[in-house]
Design a protein around this motif. Structure first.
Motif, PDB file in Angstrom:
ATOM      1  N   CYS A 165      28.911  24.015  11.703  1.00  0.00           N
ATOM      2  CA  CYS A 165      29.153  22.784  12.463  1.00  0.00           C
ATOM      3  C   CYS A 165      28.347  22.791  13.762  1.00  0.00           C
TER       4      CYS A 165
ATOM      5  N   TYR B 266      34.087  23.728   5.886  1.00  0.00           N
ATOM      6  CA  TYR B 266      32.802  23.117   6.225  1.00  0.00           C
ATOM      7  C   TYR B 266      32.968  21.616   6.364  1.00  0.00           C
ATOM      8  N   LEU B 267      32.357  21.069   7.383  1.00  0.00           N
ATOM      9  CA  LEU B 267      32.427  19.632   7.630  1.00  0.00           C
ATOM     10  C   LEU B 267      31.387  18.917   6.773  1.00  0.00           C
TER      11      LEU B 267
ATOM     12  N   LEU C 255      38.845  17.805  13.748  1.00  0.00           N
ATOM     13  CA  LEU C 255      38.858  18.391  12.404  1.00  0.00           C
ATOM     14  C   LEU C 255      40.016  17.851  11.571  1.00  0.00           C
TER      15      LEU C 255
ATOM     16  N   LEU D  44      32.066  16.395  16.232  1.00  0.00           N
ATOM     17  CA  LEU D  44      31.526  17.423  15.349  1.00  0.00           C
ATOM     18  C   LEU D  44      30.675  16.787  14.257  1.00  0.00           C
ATOM     19  N   GLU D  45      29.632  17.493  13.860  1.00  0.00           N
ATOM     20  CA  GLU D  45      28.788  17.044  12.751  1.00  0.00           C
ATOM     21  C   GLU D  45      28.274  18.259  11.984  1.00  0.00           C
ATOM     22  N   PRO D  46      27.912  18.086  10.700  1.00  0.00           N
ATOM     23  CA  PRO D  46      27.390  19.220   9.915  1.00  0.00           C
ATOM     24  C   PRO D  46      26.106  19.766  10.540  1.00  0.00           C
TER      25      PRO D  46
ATOM     26  N   VAL E  98      28.965  21.323  17.371  1.00  0.00           N
ATOM     27  CA  VAL E  98      30.082  20.806  18.164  1.00  0.00           C
ATOM     28  C   VAL E  98      29.562  20.312  19.507  1.00  0.00           C
TER      29      VAL E  98
ATOM     30  N   ASN F  28      28.096  28.494  14.002  1.00  0.00           N
ATOM     31  CA  ASN F  28      28.193  27.159  14.585  1.00  0.00           C
ATOM     32  C   ASN F  28      27.313  27.080  15.835  1.00  0.00           C
TER      33      ASN F  28
END
Length: 840
Positions: free
Chosen positions: A668, A569-570, A702, A598-600, A670, A619
């Motif tokens: 995520c 997990y980001l 990542l 990418l971001e949560p 994307v 995602n």
């Protein structure tokens, strides 16, 4: 008047109104003749009008009686000569050896029958053709249910009246709700000890958030369940264990059981009032004739109320399938209330980022043609909802036809693989048996052999005339498919030899084509194979199929234990990363690039979801293609939808392995950006190079995040429901919290009525009383009765996979354990360190 008949394919409604059906003529020999006529004299290729078709599914929690009900339907329709029994392993729809051995449904099975049988229909009336799909009830096979539901026009949800609404019942109900499928509810097992029709109705209202329309009420002789009473037609039906049904008129019912007749009057008046409040046509009639509303008017109003599939109202029926009680009236209800393919909303298709009604798309394209050439270019549209590897016929693609008719000579465009396919044969499906057809018409369900590329979710289109490729306007048409849920368990396989590895990989490719919820990967360095699935039982079944169906020898590899699959997990947004792929691919040089960010994933991403965004494996992926201003030679022969799909495939592949544990990345959002001026290099940017550029961009972003300690671990959790004796509940709660790392959410008695939800006041519902008082005071328990409690909570799946044996020692075997998917949660603190240490 009391009429006794062998309830074998006869509609009780016709018995009351048709003098041609004389009960004295119904002998056992005539029934056998009709049976044989149905089995051998009625070809499956018989032309069927769409309004005479009912495509229905049987949905429920495991062990609610789906397959048992299906077997009785087949028997009473005349399709089978003997009633199959799950315990005896001789059912029609559960035909896999493992299904019969375990006594559960593993894969959905399709079967077709007539109701009522053709020989019993009045002159000029055709029977309805029911295409029935019996679905699994175990939560590990929920994808099998999800991929079948969208192609159905109606569903029968079966409820165990002893256990009430269970967790998986809620889940399949919600899946049917997403597909807007009209539903009936069948309250089953009313002959069992502890059954409660009243509690079942209250739970249907509060937990499924639907208003029940009681079309039947149970008929009790003291505390014995003997039949059902049709509230709409005001007649009673008694059943014997041999399948004999006794139909009793309302007048005779009043003489035989005055109290029951009074309940019927209450139930009918309550039903009419409830419907009238929501249907203007019935309200007008009710004001004119009051409670003497005709049965036909009530049935028409019920049909109107449930036709939108929103399930604000649900007709409820009662019975006990194992004892042959209530199945024939349920079949009548399927015919009377559930829609035909013509009654359903028109097909919606996805064309690029837009979703359009199919008829609207056809109208738009035909208007573009010159005057006088307005013939539709599309002959047929079908949807592949399932693929099965049959030992005799090879890969079979199950399809539902939405428009036109497919034929054996159809040259079909697969919009997913962008290629034409031609079937070897077209088949009518009857569980494990098949019959060849020449055509498959609108609304029908069948199977095709010989399709080399078709997978679950593919859209097949037949065009008029001969085409080398699909017309541009229709080449990307897709019918929406359900998302494949994320895997929560895996097993490692290490083949001993290269030959064994190749054979296992070939089998895994076929297995994952059959069931997309099973995934497999190959470790690049160790060449270890990782097989992932939906749970312990799901993987056990997959391994058994590898060894029994695909003939993989257990001695050819080392098989690990089934473990929980963690995810990555980001924790914070990444920097933009540009990925460039410039290598020979299949001996062909090329180059492509793109940029990834990418971001949560947060709630606002779902709220402002773009049309071009795709949700996959937890995602959200958004692909933006930036075109240069003015004319540019690079744009020639550039198809943005094809490139968008290639970039999407690359992003999905890039998220399949995270930088921290080589586990899938979830949660995520994307963003892929493809700039034609800087990232596209004309013919050198092949599909493979574009896909690999996206893989490199996502993995690079990542990798940078991992270097900065921005990648966390997600662990699958499960919702826990334990029914146990009261004296063991404290130790179980302590064990879940302290030893298993979970939490207890609620402790209640199993028979406590749930509070009202969704604006429906349970206290104002009419429900007939049960024959006994099933609720006892906690202060005054009966002597010798074990008081049971229900413990509800959630815990890490890893700690609960083998918890049943632990519970057995704590409760003396007097318990039941139910685990259902509870999503993924971020691991922190000591548990995160323990998981990391266990990796090495």
């Amino acid at each position: 008047m009391t009429v006794s008949v062998l309830a074998r394919g006869c509609r009780y409604g016709k018995l009351r109104s048709s003098p041609a059906l004389n009960a004295a003529k119904w002998t056992r020999s005539s029934v056998v003749i009709v049976r044989l006529r149905r089995l051998h004299g009625e070809p499956a290729s018989h032309e069927v009008k769409p309004n005479n078709i009912r495509n229905i599914g049987i949905i429920a929690h495991v062990d609610a009686g789906k397959t048992t009900t299906t077997e009785r339907m087949l028997y009473h329709s005349g399709l089978t000569r003997h009633i199959g029994n799950v315990d005896h392993g001789n059912t029609i729809t559960d035909f896999l050896p493992l299904e019969r051995q375990r006594g559960i449904t593993i894969q959905s099975a399709a079967i077709t029958f007539n109701w009522p049988p053709r020989s019993f229909c009045p002159p000029g009336q055709e029977p309805k053709v029911i295409n029935l799909i019996d679905t699994p009830g175990h939560q590990d096979f929920r994808y099998e249910v999800d991929r079948c539901l969208p192609i159905l026009d109606g569903a029968v949800c079966i409820l165990d009246s002893v256990k009430g609404v269970e967790t998986h019942t809620e889940r399949v109900w919600e899946s049917a709700h997403l597909s807007r499928i009209p539903r009936l509810m069948f309250v089953n097992k009313l002959d069992r000890d502890g059954a409660s029709f009243k509690r079942s109705i209250h739970e249907i209202t509060s937990r499924l958030r639907t208003l029940p329309l009681l079309c039947q009420i149970p008929w009790w002789n003291k505390d014995e369940f003997v039949g059902v009473v049709d509230v709409v037609n005001e007649i009673g039906m008694k059943f014997s264990s041999t399948g004999q049904m006794t139909v009793i008129s309302g007048a005779n019912l009043a003489r035989e059981d005055p109290a029951l007749r009074a309940e019927v009057d209450k139930a009918r008046l309550s039903l009419i009032e409830t419907i009238s409040e929501n249907d203007d046509e019935l309200m007008d009639e009710f004001l004119q004739v009051e409670k003497e509303v005709p049965a036909a008017s009530i049935m028409s109003a019920i049909r109107r109320l449930i036709m939108d599939g929103e399930a604000k109202f649900t007709p409820v029926f009662a019975g006990a399938s194992l004892r042959n009680i209530g199945v024939q009236p349920l079949l009548d209800a399927v015919v009377d209330y559930l829609p035909s393919p013509l009654d359903r909303p028109q097909l919606e298709v996805i064309v690029g980022p837009k979703t359009l009604a199919f008829s609207q798309l056809l109208e738009m394209e035909t208007k573009k043609k010159p005057h006088g050439h307005h013939q539709s270019p599309i002959v047929a549209v079908a949807h592949v909802f399932k693929v099965v590897d049959d030992p005799r016929r090879g890969m079979m693609s199950f399809v539902r036809v939405y428009h036109g008719a497919l034929s054996r000579s159809s040259h079909m465009w697969n919009s997913h693989v962008h290629g034409f396919e031609k079937p070897m044969s077209l088949l009518h499906v009857s569980a494990k048996d098949y019959q060849e057809l020449q055509h498959l018409g609108t609304g029908q369900i069948g199977a095709m052999t010989g399709l080399k590329s078709a997978r679950t979710g593919d859209t097949l289109i037949t065009f008029a005339g001969h085409h080398q490729t699909a017309p541009d306007a229709f080449r990307n048409i897709r019918i929406k498919t359900p998302e494949t849920p994320p895997a929560v368990a895996f097993i490692a396989i290490e083949p001993y030899t290269k030959t064994a590895s190749d054979k296992i990989e070939e089998a895994l490719n076929k297995l994952t084509r059959e069931d997309p919820s099973i995934r497999w990967t190959k470790e690049e360095k160790s060449e270890q194979l990782i097989l992932s699935g939906m749970g312990l039982l799901h993987l056990e079944i997959a391994l058994d199929r590898l060894m029994t169906h695909y003939k993989i020898e257990k001695s050819s590899a080392m098989w690990g234990d089934i473990e929980v699959e963690y995810s990555e997990y980001l924790l914070s947004p990444t920097a933009q990363h540009r990925g460039v792929y410039e290598r020979p691919l299949r001996d062909k040089a090329g180059k492509a690039a793109c940029t990834a960010f990418l971001e949560p994933l947060e709630a606002h991403h779902h709220d402002c979801l773009l049309e071009s965004s795709v949700e996959r494996d937890g995602n959200i992926i958004h692909v933006a293609i930036n075109f240069p201003a003015g004319n540019n030679a690079k744009i020639v022969a550039f198809d943005p939808e094809v490139v968008r799909q290639q970039l999407l495939n690359g992003a999905i592949a890039g998220l399949a392995r995270g930088p921290r544990r080589n586990s899938p990345v979830r949660g995520c959002c994307v963003h892929i950006t493809f700039n034609l001026e800087t990232d596209f290099f004309g013919p050198a940017s092949t599909s493979g190079h574009i896909t690999n550029a996206a893989i490199h961009a996502v993995r690079g972003a990542l990798r940078d995040a991992h270097v900065n300690n921005q990648v966390g671990i997600l662990e699958p959790f499960c919702n826990v429901q334990i029914r146990c004796p009261e004296e063991a509940s404290n130790s179980i709660q302590h064990d879940i919290v302290s030893a298993r790392g979970g939490q207890v959410l609620e402790v209640r008695r199993p028979d406590d009525e749930l509070s009202s939800q969704g604006g429906i006041d349970v206290s104002k519902l009419y429900v007939p009383p049960d024959p006994y008082d099933s609720v006892h005071s906690l202060r005054d328990p009966k002597k010798g009765v074990v008081r049971m409690l229900m413990v509800l909570g959630k815990a890490p799946l890893k700690e609960m996979m083998k918890y049943d044996s632990q519970l057995r020692s704590m409760t003396g075997g007097r318990h039941s354990l139910q685990l259902d998917p509870g999503g993924f949660e971020l691991v922190t603190g000591p548990r995160e360190k323990a998981i990391e240490q266990a990796k090495f």
